[in-house]
Design a protein around this motif. Structure first.
Motif, short mmCIF file in Angstrom:
data_model
loop_
_atom_site.label_atom_id
_atom_site.label_comp_id
_atom_site.label_asym_id
_atom_site.label_seq_id
_atom_site.Cartn_x
_atom_site.Cartn_y
_atom_site.Cartn_z
N MET A 102 0.82 -1.20 0.00
CA MET A 102 0.00 0.00 0.00
C MET A 102 0.86 1.26 0.00
N ILE A 103 2.00 1.21 0.68
CA ILE A 103 2.92 2.35 0.65
C ILE A 103 3.42 2.60 -0.77
N GLU A 104 3.76 1.51 -1.47
CA GLU A 104 4.23 1.64 -2.85
C GLU A 104 3.15 2.23 -3.75
N ILE A 105 1.91 1.80 -3.54
CA ILE A 105 0.80 2.33 -4.34
C ILE A 105 0.57 3.81 -4.05
N SER A 106 0.61 4.19 -2.79
CA SER A 106 0.38 5.59 -2.42
C SER A 106 1.48 6.51 -2.93
N ARG A 107 2.66 5.98 -3.17
CA ARG A 107 3.76 6.78 -3.71
C ARG A 107 3.72 6.84 -5.23
N ARG A 108 3.27 5.75 -5.87
CA ARG A 108 3.33 5.67 -7.33
C ARG A 108 2.16 6.35 -8.02
N LEU A 109 0.95 6.14 -7.50
CA LEU A 109 -0.23 6.65 -8.20
C LEU A 109 -0.28 8.18 -8.34
N PRO A 110 0.17 8.98 -7.36
CA PRO A 110 0.13 10.44 -7.58
C PRO A 110 0.98 10.91 -8.75
N ASN A 111 1.92 10.10 -9.19
CA ASN A 111 2.76 10.48 -10.33
C ASN A 111 2.22 9.97 -11.66
N GLU A 112 1.17 9.14 -11.61
CA GLU A 112 0.60 8.58 -12.84
C GLU A 112 -0.38 9.58 -13.46
N ARG A 113 -0.47 9.55 -14.79
CA ARG A 113 -1.40 10.40 -15.53
C ARG A 113 -2.11 9.57 -16.59
N ASP A 114 -3.33 10.01 -16.95
CA ASP A 114 -4.05 9.31 -18.01
C ASP A 114 -3.64 9.85 -19.38
N ALA A 115 -4.38 9.47 -20.42
CA ALA A 115 -4.03 9.87 -21.78
C ALA A 115 -4.12 11.38 -21.98
N GLU A 116 -4.92 12.05 -21.17
CA GLU A 116 -5.07 13.50 -21.28
C GLU A 116 -4.23 14.25 -20.24
N ARG A 117 -3.28 13.55 -19.66
CA ARG A 117 -2.36 14.12 -18.68
C ARG A 117 -3.05 14.57 -17.39
N GLN A 118 -4.15 13.92 -17.07
CA GLN A 118 -4.88 14.22 -15.84
C GLN A 118 -4.49 13.22 -14.75
N PRO A 119 -4.34 13.69 -13.51
CA PRO A 119 -3.96 12.77 -12.43
C PRO A 119 -5.05 11.74 -12.15
N LEU A 120 -4.62 10.59 -11.70
CA LEU A 120 -5.56 9.50 -11.41
C LEU A 120 -6.11 9.59 -9.99
N VAL A 121 -5.42 10.35 -9.14
CA VAL A 121 -5.83 10.45 -7.74
C VAL A 121 -5.74 11.90 -7.29
N ASP A 122 -6.25 12.16 -6.11
CA ASP A 122 -6.14 13.49 -5.52
C ASP A 122 -4.72 13.67 -4.99
N ILE A 123 -3.91 14.42 -5.71
CA ILE A 123 -2.49 14.54 -5.37
C ILE A 123 -2.27 15.37 -4.10
N ASP A 124 -3.30 16.05 -3.62
CA ASP A 124 -3.15 16.85 -2.40
C ASP A 124 -3.40 16.03 -1.13
N VAL A 125 -3.79 14.77 -1.30
CA VAL A 125 -4.12 13.92 -0.16
C VAL A 125 -3.01 12.89 0.05
N ASP A 126 -2.56 12.77 1.29
CA ASP A 126 -1.59 11.74 1.66
C ASP A 126 -2.37 10.48 2.03
N PHE A 127 -2.54 9.61 1.05
CA PHE A 127 -3.39 8.42 1.24
C PHE A 127 -2.85 7.51 2.33
N TRP A 128 -1.54 7.26 2.34
CA TRP A 128 -0.99 6.36 3.34
C TRP A 128 -1.16 6.90 4.75
N LYS A 129 -1.07 8.22 4.92
CA LYS A 129 -1.24 8.81 6.23
C LYS A 129 -2.64 8.55 6.76
N ARG A 130 -3.62 8.47 5.87
CA ARG A 130 -5.00 8.23 6.29
C ARG A 130 -5.26 6.76 6.60
N VAL A 131 -4.77 5.86 5.75
CA VAL A 131 -5.12 4.44 5.89
C VAL A 131 -4.01 3.64 6.57
#
Length: 343
Positions: A102-131
């Motif tokens: 889960m730590i690896e996922i929370s670090r990797r997904l904020p850097n991922e983008r879709d075909a239109e260069r839009q983020p896949l997740v809310d980059i302002d949220v620290d997901f690992w800190k919450r869960v």
């Protein structure tokens, strides 16, 4: 529904019930945070359904372990008791690896983008800190439960060994046949768990709604459950003719699992999938268990009509309990060997 009767039965089943409730609450919290963290375009990557599926597997495992525990104390099945204990240790090890993933996922997904260069997740949220706290709490819960149920299983083993000894009247040949019967019941119930988990992962992650394989693979779940119920009924009633299609179904599932393992090891499109290692783990476990189940089913058929059915009759268990009450054997702290020596 069967209710535990002794203190150790209540403690054994109660610990697993508490574990199931706590894990369900933790996993619901994690999945709700996940849904709030990700955007709708997360479906473009495989991880969008890998994480929820893995969380669902934890919940299913806890609920299924609780069902097996109630079944074990109801039928005084010593082997199933220890199978539940071993399964809980295995899920403890699996849950201990999840925080790292889960730590690896929370670090990797904020850097991922879709075909239109839009983020896949809310980059302002620290997901690992919450869960993170909830994720770390899961293996702790499994560890505490394992620490409680192992001593209880040992105490229940001593109680049930005496009850079984009285029901078979000390006949060693009946004891051997009864052991084969118990092993078959344990194996077929574990088979259903591993087949279910494999089908869920393979069908939803790898096949991913592609027909007709998706529908055919999903049909294995009700078919496996029906086969398990009928197999338990047929072997208890010692119906040889009815056991023939059950044995054929065991062989068919073995052939299916081998075919899926070959596909996952091949160079084709199905082999390039997320969570491949977990799929292979559950597939191999299901294959090995099903092979032993097939062998044990044949042994049980050869044991039919040799006096075991009378032992499995519910009335024999009731007579045994009644005899213990009349004989004054109410102190279950004695071991079977001690009681035998007193006779």
């Amino acid at each position: 529904m069967y209710r535990p009767t002794s203190r150790h039965e209540w403690l054994f089943c109660g610990a697993l019930l508490a574990q199931a409730i706590i894990i369900l609450a933790l996993e619901l919290f994690i999945i709700s945070e996940w849904q709030m963290w990700v955007h709708s375009n997360i479906t473009q990557v495989t991880i969008s359904y890998v994480v929820p599926i893995n969380l669902a597997i934890f919940v299913f495992t806890c609920v299924y372990e609780l069902i097996l525990a109630i079944d074990a104390v109801h039928h005084k099945n010593n082997l199933l008791l220890f199978a539940v204990c071993v399964s809980n240790v295995c899920i403890l090890a699996f849950s201990a690896m999840q925080p790292t993933a889960m730590i690896e996922i929370s670090r990797r997904l904020p850097n991922e983008r879709d075909a239109e260069r839009q983020p896949l997740v809310d980059i302002d949220v620290d997901f690992w800190k919450r869960v993170g706290p909830a994720q770390i709490a899961c293996p702790i819960v499994f560890g505490i439960c394992s620490f409680i149920i192992w001593p209880c299983a040992y105490r229940l083993h001593k109680e049930y060994a005496w009850a079984i000894y009285r029901s078979i009247h000390g006949d060693l040949s009946i004891k051997t046949r009864f052991l084969a019967y118990e092993i078959y019941l344990v194996l077929i119930k574990l088979d259903f768990y591993f087949i279910t988990v494999f089908v869920i992962q393979y069908d939803l992650i790898d096949v991913h709604f592609e027909g007709p394989e998706f529908a055919l693979t999903l049909a294995l779940l009700p078919a496996s459950f029906l086969m398990m119920v009928l197999a338990v009924w047929f072997v208890r009633k010692e119906w040889k003719i009815a056991m023939i299609p059950v044995i054929i179904c065991h062989a068919a599932i073995i052939a299916y699992l081998i075919s899926r393992i070959v596909v996952l090891y091949d160079d084709g499109r199905r082999a390039n999938t997320a969570d491949k290692d977990m799929m292979l783990l559950f597939a191999f476990a299901a294959l090995i268990l099903m092979a032993f189940t097939l062998i044990c089913a044949v042994i049980c058929v050869f044991n039919f009509n040799h006096g075991l059915r009378e032992v499995l009759d519910e009335k024999s268990y009731k007579r045994d309990t009644h005899f213990e009450a009349l004989s004054g054997w109410t102190d279950r702290s004695y071991s079977p060997e001690h009681r035998l020596s007193l006779e």
